[in-house]
Design a protein around this motif. Structure first.
Motif, PDB file in Angstrom:
ATOM      1  N   ALA A  30      15.343  -3.375   0.362  1.00 59.66           N
ATOM      2  CA  ALA A  30      15.312  -4.659  -0.336  1.00 59.66           C
ATOM      3  C   ALA A  30      14.116  -4.673  -1.287  1.00 59.66           C
ATOM      4  CB  ALA A  30      15.222  -5.808   0.670  1.00 59.66           C
ATOM      5  N   LEU A  31      14.047  -5.710  -2.118  1.00 63.62           N
ATOM      6  CA  LEU A  31      12.957  -5.860  -3.086  1.00 63.62           C
ATOM      7  C   LEU A  31      11.817  -6.673  -2.480  1.00 63.62           C
ATOM      8  CD1 LEU A  31      11.879  -5.545  -6.023  1.00 63.62           C
ATOM      9  CD2 LEU A  31      13.080  -7.697  -6.556  1.00 63.62           C
ATOM     10  N   HIS A  32      10.588  -6.288  -2.813  1.00 58.29           N
ATOM     11  CA  HIS A  32       9.403  -7.084  -2.484  1.00 58.29           C
ATOM     12  C   HIS A  32       8.770  -7.478  -3.815  1.00 58.29           C
ATOM     13  CE1 HIS A  32       6.403  -8.752   0.061  1.00 58.29           C
ATOM     14  NE2 HIS A  32       5.466  -7.833  -0.130  1.00 58.29           N
ATOM     15  N   TYR A  33       9.320  -8.537  -4.406  1.00 55.58           N
ATOM     16  CA  TYR A  33       8.915  -8.936  -5.766  1.00 55.58           C
ATOM     17  C   TYR A  33       7.440  -9.323  -5.797  1.00 55.58           C
ATOM     18  CZ  TYR A  33       8.347 -12.092  -9.763  1.00 55.58           C
ATOM     19  OH  TYR A  33       7.876 -12.732 -10.880  1.00 55.58           O
ATOM     20  N   ASN A  34       6.710  -8.702  -6.706  1.00 56.24           N
ATOM     21  CA  ASN A  34       5.265  -8.907  -6.824  1.00 56.24           C
ATOM     22  C   ASN A  34       4.951  -9.831  -8.005  1.00 56.24           C
ATOM     23  OD1 ASN A  34       2.481  -8.762  -6.855  1.00 56.24           O
ATOM     24  ND2 ASN A  34       2.414  -6.694  -7.729  1.00 56.24           N
ATOM     25  N   ALA A  35       4.515 -11.061  -7.671  1.00 57.50           N
ATOM     26  CA  ALA A  35       4.032 -11.973  -8.705  1.00 57.50           C
ATOM     27  C   ALA A  35       2.584 -12.375  -8.431  1.00 57.50           C
ATOM     28  CB  ALA A  35       4.919 -13.217  -8.757  1.00 57.50           C
ATOM     29  N   LEU A  65       0.822  -1.229   0.000  1.00 57.87           N
ATOM     30  CA  LEU A  65       0.000   0.000   0.000  1.00 57.87           C
ATOM     31  C   LEU A  65       0.846   1.265   0.000  1.00 57.87           C
ATOM     32  CD1 LEU A  65      -2.990  -0.931   2.371  1.00 57.87           C
ATOM     33  CD2 LEU A  65      -2.673  -1.398  -0.075  1.00 57.87           C
ATOM     34  N   ASN A  66       2.100   1.204   0.466  1.00 62.47           N
ATOM     35  CA  ASN A  66       3.055   2.307   0.289  1.00 62.47           C
ATOM     36  C   ASN A  66       2.551   3.656   0.808  1.00 62.47           C
ATOM     37  OD1 ASN A  66       5.318   0.973  -1.262  1.00 62.47           O
ATOM     38  ND2 ASN A  66       3.592   0.464  -2.601  1.00 62.47           N
ATOM     39  N   VAL A  67       2.017   3.654   2.005  1.00 58.30           N
ATOM     40  CA  VAL A  67       1.558   4.900   2.633  1.00 58.30           C
ATOM     41  C   VAL A  67       2.736   5.537   3.356  1.00 58.30           C
ATOM     42  CG1 VAL A  67      -0.007   5.883   4.350  1.00 58.30           C
ATOM     43  CG2 VAL A  67      -0.797   4.017   2.851  1.00 58.30           C
ATOM     44  N   SER A 125      16.330  -2.523  10.479  1.00 53.90           N
ATOM     45  CA  SER A 125      15.542  -3.599   9.879  1.00 53.90           C
ATOM     46  C   SER A 125      15.687  -3.579   8.359  1.00 53.90           C
ATOM     47  CB  SER A 125      14.071  -3.456  10.287  1.00 53.90           C
ATOM     48  OG  SER A 125      13.568  -2.197   9.876  1.00 53.90           O
ATOM     49  N   THR A 126      15.040  -4.540   7.709  1.00 52.02           N
ATOM     50  CA  THR A 126      15.102  -4.685   6.255  1.00 52.02           C
ATOM     51  C   THR A 126      13.756  -4.303   5.658  1.00 52.02           C
ATOM     52  OG1 THR A 126      16.779  -6.428   6.380  1.00 52.02           O
ATOM     53  CG2 THR A 126      15.437  -6.340   4.378  1.00 52.02           C
ATOM     54  N   TRP A 127      13.766  -3.339   4.733  1.00 58.51           N
ATOM     55  CA  TRP A 127      12.551  -2.782   4.143  1.00 58.51           C
ATOM     56  C   TRP A 127      12.382  -3.319   2.721  1.00 58.51           C
ATOM     57  CZ3 TRP A 127       9.878   1.940   6.126  1.00 58.51           C
ATOM     58  CH2 TRP A 127      10.210   2.199   7.459  1.00 58.51           C
ATOM     59  N   CYS A 128      11.432  -4.232   2.541  1.00 56.82           N
ATOM     60  CA  CYS A 128      11.178  -4.839   1.227  1.00 56.82           C
ATOM     61  C   CYS A 128      10.133  -3.998   0.492  1.00 56.82           C
ATOM     62  CB  CYS A 128      10.688  -6.272   1.398  1.00 56.82           C
ATOM     63  SG  CYS A 128      11.873  -7.344   2.261  1.00 56.82           S
ATOM     64  N   MET A 129      10.534  -3.434  -0.640  1.00 52.90           N
ATOM     65  CA  MET A 129       9.749  -2.418  -1.329  1.00 52.90           C
ATOM     66  C   MET A 129       9.037  -2.984  -2.557  1.00 52.90           C
ATOM     67  SD  MET A 129      10.184   0.139   0.607  1.00 52.90           S
ATOM     68  CE  MET A 129       9.086   1.071  -0.473  1.00 52.90           C
TER      69      MET A 129
END
Length: 556
Positions: A318-323, A273-275, A293-297
């Motif tokens: 970090a990456l939050h890969y969206n599949a 949601l990226n608020v 901490s590690t922030w997966c975007m």
């Protein structure tokens, strides 16, 4: 004490035959297990080398008369052979018959190893002695089966130590499943984990039992309490060391964490949601507790000023890969690359090390890890629970580990460190409450792995109980001696530690190492037979914290 010479026999020609038929040779995962402990050993691809070793792990060998004779000659002359299943080419000659158990069960090992919890296995092949003359003993039991976990067979001056459970294969199956993820998993019968929602995920391929492997907190929260795969690792270590001690030898190893870390914890976030306001309150909360901490975007991400504060406060991006198709995601290499490129450009961070897949999306066996390798992702966090009812040690592990490929890639290790998580968003109104914190920390301490908790920024922002839970977790963990690291820090430490090899014990009892990375922070353990005021307990063993020889050898 002198250091035991340990060899591992895995016949490459035989392995190539199995791969050519499409069969997995997960027996070779024993290398990863030994490397994880940093045990000194040598790979053997020739039977002519056997007599150079005090202990010999037979991972795989040809089924020939010549092989049988050479292994038995090695044992007769005083060697100890260790096998995790297999060795069926010897059973008739030794007077045994085998029984194949194709269903999962539990091994009770408390009578001779330091494992008080019966350990789950997925299949087994115990031996039963039919002769009358051979000296042998049977140790541990396979519960609900008329069978033993370990056969100790005396032969000449040496012995054969054969486990009924194929332990390396069991660990792989616990961590990665027994087949590629192509179908939904079986949901929890109590309705607490509906993993059959037509979305392929990591937890669709888990191998634990909903009824036998879960327990409940005092408030009724179900969870998986046992890191079975990690405990099986310790069975291998403890048994190897005790076999060495039977020969008045020892096997040194390197402890998991540096001198200034007692236990390891990690917090990661997924930016769904990226608020921006949710990011800010998360940053403020972590800053007040002095935790990074590690922030997966995930796209479209935060405002650029948020990224600058994340970096300034020492957190990892970090990456939050969206599949996830419902969120316009695609499972493809092209989508993975495009999302990583977006993140690098948006955050102005070129070197993205870590990733966690959105909704723990996962399919197939290893193609995702190939993408990670290709695009420089060194650490992944995708193997964790997606539901309230399957939290805890769902994949039997809290250790960082390198996953193994399928037979089509010859069961190589992927160069991607997996750091799975235990649970997410404690005190969320639809998820588990904070009563799981204590048992999860205790479970992690038991095997000294990583206590990895996931908290979404949006839930920290919108639900006060979730914000209270992350603070409670941090306070409780710190009181128990946990340090909080990011995924990148854990990845760098694990990879650096694995560049150090134990090559010997000097006449002064100092450990000789090859590689000078982290030499001032390494904890080298020397197992000894007796407990004294100078020993510490590690992996069920009495160990001295050994001195490191001054002449540490630098890498070539």
């Amino acid at each position: 004490m002198k250091m035991a010479r340990l060899g591992v026999l895995l016949d490459r020609e035989e392995a190539e035959k199995q791969w050519g038929r499409g069969n997995n040779v997960f027996e070779c995962y024993v290398y990863e297990i030994l490397d994880h402990f940093r045990l000194p050993y040598q790979k053997i691809d020739s039977l002519e080398q056997l007599n150079s070793f005090d202990l010999l792990i037979v991972a795989q060998c040809p089924d020939t008369e010549a092989t049988q004779a050479k292994i038995l000659n090695y044992v007769e002359s005083g060697g100890i052979v260790i096998a995790y299943g297999g060795l069926n080419n010897l059973k008739d000659k030794l007077g045994f018959k085998s029984q194949h158990i194709s269903t999962a069960g539990y091994a009770e090992l408390s009578t001779f190893l330091n494992q008080q919890t019966p350990l789950r296995y997925l299949q087994a092949e115990p031996w039963t002695y039919e002769g009358t003359e051979l000296s042998h003993s049977q140790l541990g039991t396979l519960l609900n089966e008329d069978a033993y976990a370990l056969q100790r067979i005396q032969h000449g001056k040496g012995s054969i130590e054969r486990w009924a459970v194929p332990i390396p294969q069991t660990i792989v199956a616990m961590q990665q499943g027994t087949a590629p993820v192509t179908l939904d998993g079986i949901p929890a019968p109590d309705g607490s984990a509906n993993i059959d929602e037509d979305i392929l995920k990591a937890d669709d391929g888990f191998e634990l039992d909903w009824d036998l492997d879960r327990i409940f907190t005092q408030t009724g929260m179900p969870y998986f309490p046992h890191p079975y795969a990690d405990l099986w690792r310790e069975v291998i270590l403890e048994h190897l060391v005790k076999c060495a001690m039977d020969k008045q030898l020892t096997i040194p190893l390197i402890d998991y964490w540096p001198t200034d870390v007692k236990h390891m914890a990690m917090i990661s976030h997924d930016s769904d949601l990226n608020v921006d306001e949710s990011a800010q309150i998360t940053l403020d909360t972590l800053k007040s507790e002095n935790v990074q901490s590690t922030w997966c975007m995930i796209a479209p991400g935060y405002n650029a000023s948020i990224y600058e504060q994340i970096k300034k406060d020492g957190h990892e991006i970090a990456l939050h890969y969206n599949a996830l198709e419902q969120d316009d995601g695609i499972w493809s290499q092209e989508a993975f690359e495009a999302q990583l490129t977006w993140l690098q450009q948006s955050t102005k961070v070129e070197n993205i090390i870590s990733n966690k897949n959105h909704y723990t999306r996962f399919e197939g066996w290893g193609e995702f890890f190939v993408w990670c390798e290709k695009y420089g992702i060194e650490a992944d966090q995708s193997r964790g629970p997606s539901k309230r009812g399957n939290i805890g040690f769902l994949f039997g592990t809290c250790q960082p580990y390198f996953p193994m490929a399928w037979a089509d890639e010859k069961n190589r290790l992927y160069d991607v460190l997996e750091i799975g998580f235990l649970t997410q968003d404690l005190n969320h109104h639809t998820l588990a409450d904070a009563t799981v914190i204590e048992p999860f920390l205790e479970g992690v301490k038991r095997v000294n792995g990583v206590a990895h908790f996931l908290f979404h920024q949006i839930h920290i922002y919108q639900q006060q109980p979730v914000r209270e839970a992350i603070v409670q977790l941090i306070h409780t963990a710190k009181q128990q001696g946990f340090s909080f690291w990011t995924s990148k820090q854990i990845n760098n430490w694990v990879r650096g530690r694995r560049k150090v090899e134990i090559i010997g014990i000097s006449d002064l009892g100092e450990i000789e190492l090859k590689g000078n990375i982290y030499e001032d922070k390494l904890v080298v353990l020397l197992p000894v037979s007796a407990e004294t005021s100078q020993t510490v307990k590690r992996f069920g063993l009495n160990c001295k914290i050994a001195s490191i020889a001054n002449h540490i050898l630098k890498e070539a």
